[in-house]
Scaffold this active site. Structure first.
Site, PDB file in Angstrom:
ATOM      1  N   GLU A 113       0.824  -1.274   0.206  1.00 41.96           N
ATOM      2  CA  GLU A 113       0.012   0.097  -0.089  1.00 41.96           C
ATOM      3  C   GLU A 113       0.792   1.187   0.073  1.00 41.96           C
ATOM      4  O   GLU A 113       0.445   2.269   0.592  1.00 41.96           O
ATOM      5  CB  GLU A 113      -0.813   0.024   1.036  1.00 41.96           C
ATOM      6  CG  GLU A 113      -0.326  -0.150   2.462  1.00 41.96           C
ATOM      7  CD  GLU A 113      -1.361  -0.310   3.673  1.00 41.96           C
ATOM      8  OE1 GLU A 113      -2.067   0.962   3.921  1.00 41.96           O
ATOM      9  OE2 GLU A 113      -1.381  -1.113   4.432  1.00 41.96           O
ATOM     10  N   CYS A 159      -3.292  -3.858   4.492  1.00 47.16           N
ATOM     11  CA  CYS A 159      -2.388  -4.577   4.976  1.00 47.16           C
ATOM     12  C   CYS A 159      -2.734  -6.051   4.390  1.00 47.16           C
ATOM     13  O   CYS A 159      -1.858  -6.834   4.716  1.00 47.16           O
ATOM     14  CB  CYS A 159      -2.236  -4.618   6.485  1.00 47.16           C
ATOM     15  SG  CYS A 159      -1.689  -3.209   7.081  1.00 47.16           S
ATOM     16  N   HIS A 215      -1.872 -10.389  12.157  1.00 46.37           N
ATOM     17  CA  HIS A 215      -1.397  -9.104  11.782  1.00 46.37           C
ATOM     18  C   HIS A 215      -1.121  -8.179  12.822  1.00 46.37           C
ATOM     19  O   HIS A 215      -1.885  -8.187  13.664  1.00 46.37           O
ATOM     20  CB  HIS A 215      -2.536  -8.549  10.832  1.00 46.37           C
ATOM     21  CG  HIS A 215      -2.157  -7.081  10.391  1.00 46.37           C
ATOM     22  ND1 HIS A 215      -0.950  -6.528   9.913  1.00 46.37           N
ATOM     23  CD2 HIS A 215      -2.836  -5.788  10.639  1.00 46.37           C
ATOM     24  CE1 HIS A 215      -0.911  -5.359   9.737  1.00 46.37           C
ATOM     25  NE2 HIS A 215      -2.016  -4.840  10.436  1.00 46.37           N
TER      26      HIS A 215
HETATM   27  P1  HMG Z   1      -3.699   6.210  21.784  1.00 46.96           P
HETATM   28  O1  HMG Z   1      -5.155   6.867  21.718  1.00 46.96           O
HETATM   29  O2  HMG Z   1      -2.535   7.592  21.744  1.00 46.96           O
HETATM   30  O3  HMG Z   1      -3.236   5.342  22.920  1.00 46.96           O
HETATM   31  O4  HMG Z   1      -3.302   5.637  20.464  1.00 46.96           O
HETATM   32  P2  HMG Z   1      -4.335   4.879  23.948  1.00 46.96           P
HETATM   33  O5  HMG Z   1      -4.878   6.229  24.987  1.00 46.96           O
HETATM   34  O6  HMG Z   1      -5.398   4.186  23.607  1.00 46.96           O
HETATM   35  O7  HMG Z   1      -3.392   3.886  24.850  1.00 46.96           O
HETATM   36  C1  HMG Z   1      -2.912   2.772  24.397  1.00 46.96           C
HETATM   37  C2  HMG Z   1      -2.822   1.855  25.601  1.00 46.96           C
HETATM   38  O8  HMG Z   1      -1.602   2.299  26.381  1.00 46.96           O
HETATM   39  C3  HMG Z   1      -3.800   1.606  26.318  1.00 46.96           C
HETATM   40  O9  HMG Z   1      -4.067   0.332  26.501  1.00 46.96           O
HETATM   41  C4  HMG Z   1      -3.680   2.471  27.449  1.00 46.96           C
HETATM   42  O10 HMG Z   1      -4.460   1.837  28.636  1.00 46.96           O
HETATM   43  C5  HMG Z   1      -2.291   2.183  27.759  1.00 46.96           C
HETATM   44  P3  HMG Z   1      -5.379  -0.375  26.243  1.00 46.96           P
HETATM   45  O11 HMG Z   1      -6.647   0.055  26.761  1.00 46.96           O
HETATM   46  O12 HMG Z   1      -5.420  -0.529  24.563  1.00 46.96           O
HETATM   47  O13 HMG Z   1      -5.277  -1.831  26.504  1.00 46.96           O
HETATM   48  N1  HMG Z   1      -1.449   2.925  28.538  1.00 46.96           N
HETATM   49  C6  HMG Z   1      -0.401   2.602  29.409  1.00 46.96           C
HETATM   50  N2  HMG Z   1       0.101   1.457  29.714  1.00 46.96           N
HETATM   51  C7  HMG Z   1       0.967   1.547  30.644  1.00 46.96           C
HETATM   52  N3  HMG Z   1       1.696   2.483  31.158  1.00 46.96           N
HETATM   53  C8  HMG Z   1       1.063   3.752  30.914  1.00 46.96           C
HETATM   54  C9  HMG Z   1      -0.101   3.773  29.888  1.00 46.96           C
HETATM   55  N4  HMG Z   1      -0.791   4.818  29.355  1.00 46.96           N
HETATM   56  C10 HMG Z   1      -1.383   4.307  28.507  1.00 46.96           C
HETATM   57  N5  HMG Z   1       1.515   4.710  31.599  1.00 46.96           N
HETATM   58  C11 HMG Z   1      -3.742   3.837  18.786  1.00 46.96           C
HETATM   59  C12 HMG Z   1      -3.289   4.257  20.160  1.00 46.96           C
HETATM   60  C13 HMG Z   1      -3.385   2.243  18.601  1.00 46.96           C
HETATM   61  C14 HMG Z   1      -5.242   4.046  18.734  1.00 46.96           C
HETATM   62  C15 HMG Z   1      -2.809   4.707  17.959  1.00 46.96           C
HETATM   63  O14 HMG Z   1      -1.358   4.500  18.180  1.00 46.96           O
HETATM   64  C16 HMG Z   1      -3.255   4.548  16.363  1.00 46.96           C
HETATM   65  O15 HMG Z   1      -4.030   5.123  15.902  1.00 46.96           O
HETATM   66  N6  HMG Z   1      -2.141   3.619  15.637  1.00 46.96           N
HETATM   67  C17 HMG Z   1      -2.752   3.322  14.323  1.00 46.96           C
HETATM   68  C18 HMG Z   1      -3.837   2.382  13.956  1.00 46.96           C
HETATM   69  C19 HMG Z   1      -3.635   1.220  14.497  1.00 46.96           C
HETATM   70  O16 HMG Z   1      -2.553   0.759  14.315  1.00 46.96           O
HETATM   71  N7  HMG Z   1      -4.658   0.318  14.546  1.00 46.96           N
HETATM   72  C20 HMG Z   1      -4.741  -0.993  14.704  1.00 46.96           C
HETATM   73  C21 HMG Z   1      -5.671  -1.820  14.059  1.00 46.96           C
HETATM   74  S1  HMG Z   1      -6.184  -1.448  12.214  1.00 46.96           S
HETATM   75  C22 HMG Z   1      -4.844  -2.331  11.348  1.00 46.96           C
HETATM   76  O17 HMG Z   1      -4.239  -3.321  12.010  1.00 46.96           O
HETATM   77  C23 HMG Z   1      -4.614  -1.992  10.111  1.00 46.96           C
HETATM   78  C24 HMG Z   1      -3.322  -1.259   9.742  1.00 46.96           C
HETATM   79  O18 HMG Z   1      -2.133  -2.028   9.985  1.00 46.96           O
HETATM   80  C25 HMG Z   1      -3.262  -0.485   8.496  1.00 46.96           C
HETATM   81  C26 HMG Z   1      -3.580  -1.158   7.084  1.00 46.96           C
HETATM   82  O19 HMG Z   1      -4.578  -2.340   7.310  1.00 46.96           O
HETATM   83  O20 HMG Z   1      -3.292  -0.958   6.254  1.00 46.96           O
HETATM   84  C27 HMG Z   1      -3.159  -0.029  10.742  1.00 46.96           C
END
Ligand code: HMG
Length: 391
Positions: A79, A111, A233
């Site tokens: 992609e 992906c 993935h």
């Molecule tokens: P965010 O909103 O900054 O993070 O972004 P958050 O607030 O959700 O925190 C993440 C986790 O850290 C949470 O845990 C928190 O509790 C924890 P969870 O509730 O998820 O279990 N946390 C802590 N833990 C320990 N100590 C601390 C602490 N503070 C917080 N101090 C997000 C996270 C993944 C949403 C962001 O990085 C993002 O948007 N990433 C890109 C999207 C993505 O990877 N999505 C995955 C599914 S889609 C997919 O796989 C397809 C893809 O590969 C693309 C394609 O297909 O081409 C992405």
């Protein structure tokens, strides 16, 4: 009739950043990145590498001259396309010296592209057992500096040789799939950085995994205990943990070995980051290279997910395979990367966004065999640094 993965190769660029450094630079608690996201390091892809050069570097040490003559198809899942018209596979064919009597094309569905390619390859080899196909998953994951997705960036390439001599994994054609038009992650044509509805994307991923996994168990009369390992993935390791948790309790003693194998399957991903199309297959490599408890005949489940969205669950049977060479090769690539400071990474990242009709990339820090030299009169120029040849 046997069909599956005969050989597999991996490449990532020679630079990385440490997630503690990134967390500090972004005023985040490092444990959010290390534990909350599960990421330790992230590969940084310099302008001297793109999906073509990365795929060529991943493939160069696995293909013999005989393989190159027997390859009927080069299927390039990505992609991170390098041209709106010409497929990355055309360049790859000449860089690797693959026979001209081959079909060469690119597949895009976020992906999921490499999995679409893999399924096509399995079908093709089933009908043409004396031929071979290469399937590529290569990408650069970019969300932007200082975005919540930044910690989930990365990049690299996985190349699989599919044939009727499945020395690593044998497939039986059984799979279940599900697709729906959703806006969880996308990249408009005008930008190199992805748009994402991050939390929604996690929910869609879990939903598609549960649908396809449960359908697979029902359709083929299996239970989770029929699998020695489940691979996913891996956009970031915590995503895989959440998916596995949805079907296997972490405290359930009967799930202990599936959790053990899962942790082996994220070792490399936690150091490379997301490589989009290649992520599931890097996880598979991580599992088979690092696990010393799996053995020939074990069933490995695979969940492929591409935003937008497409999910597919399928499985393969591990073959009697000596993993030491693969482990050594991948460990070397990952361990030999140079660490960047966050300001060096930011400068390299910004350079990677630049595109023009004429560009010349700095190749001084990149001793990979294949590099992207730049662009001349709108034409991409690749270089084989070992043979001193430009393409
Ligand atoms: P965010 O909103 O900054 O993070 O972004 P958050 O607030 O959700 O925190 C993440 C986790 O850290 C949470 O845990 C928190 O509790 C924890 P969870 O509730 O998820 O279990 N946390 C802590 N833990 C320990 N100590 C601390 C602490 N503070 C917080 N101090 C997000 C996270 C993944 C949403 C962001 O990085 C993002 O948007 N990433 C890109 C999207 C993505 O990877 N999505 C995955 C599914 S889609 C997919 O796989 C397809 C893809 O590969 C693309 C394609 O297909 O081409 C992405």
């Amino acid at each position: 009739m046997s069909v599956g993965i005969e050989k597999v190769g991996f490449y990532t660029a020679p630079y990385y950043i440490d997630m503690v450094d990134l967390a500090k630079a972004r005023q985040q608690d490092p444990n959010k990145f290390l534990v909350g996201i599960g990421q330790k390091q992230q590969s940084v892809i310099p302008p001297s590498q793109d999906v073509v050069s990365m795929a060529a570097n991943a493939a160069t040490n696995i293909l013999s001259d005989e393989d190159k003559q027997l390859i009927d198809m080069i299927i390039f899942g990505t992609e991170t396309g390098i041209d709106n018209s010409k497929a990355a596979s055309m360049y790859l064919q000449s860089l690797l010296g693959i026979s001209d009597n081959a079909r060469a094309f690119e597949i895009k569905q976020a992906c999921y592209g490499a999995t679409a390619g893999l399924q096509m390859a399995i079908d093709y080899i089933t009908l043409h057992p004396d031929r071979k196909v290469i399937v590529v998953g290569a990408d650069i994951a970019r969300y932007g500096l200082n975005t919540s997705g930044e910690v989930t960036q990365g990049g690299g390439a996985v190349v699989m040789l599919i044939s009727n001599q499945p020395k690593i994994i044998q497939f039986d054609g059984r799979s279940t799939f599900y697709s729906k038009n959703v806006m969880d992650f996308w990249r408009p044509g005008y930008t190199k950085e992805a748009k994402v509805d991050g939390h929604y994307s996690n929910d869609v991923y879990i939903d598609f995994f549960n649908r396809t996994f449960k359908q697979f168990l029902q359709k083929f009369d299996l239970t989770i205990n029929d699998f020695s390992a489940l691979t996913f993935h891996v956009p970031y390791p915590k995503m895989g943990i959440k998916a596995l948790r949805s079907v296997a309790g972490e405290d359930d003693p009967s799930m202990e070995s599936i959790w053990h194998e899962f942790h082996e399957s994220i070792i490399y991903n936690s150091r490379v980051g997301n490589l989009y199309t290649g992520s599931l297959y890097l996880s598979l490599i991580s599992l088979i290279a690092n696990s010393d408890t799996l053995s020939a005949g074990d069933r490995i489940g695979m969940f492929s997910y591409g935003s937008g969205a497409q999910g597919e669950f399928f499985a393969g049977i591990l073959q009697d395979f000596d993993n030491s060479k693969l482990k050594h090769a991948v460990d070397q690539i990952i361990n030999n990367r140079n660490q960047l400071t966050i300001s060096e990474y930011e400068a390299m990242y910004k350079q990677g966004l630049i595109d023009a009709a004429n560009t010349a990339n700095d190749l001084s820090g990149d001793s990979s065999r294949f590099v992207l030299k730049g662009r001349s009169d709108d034409k991409l120029i690749y270089r084989d640094q070992e043979m001193n040849i430009d393409f």
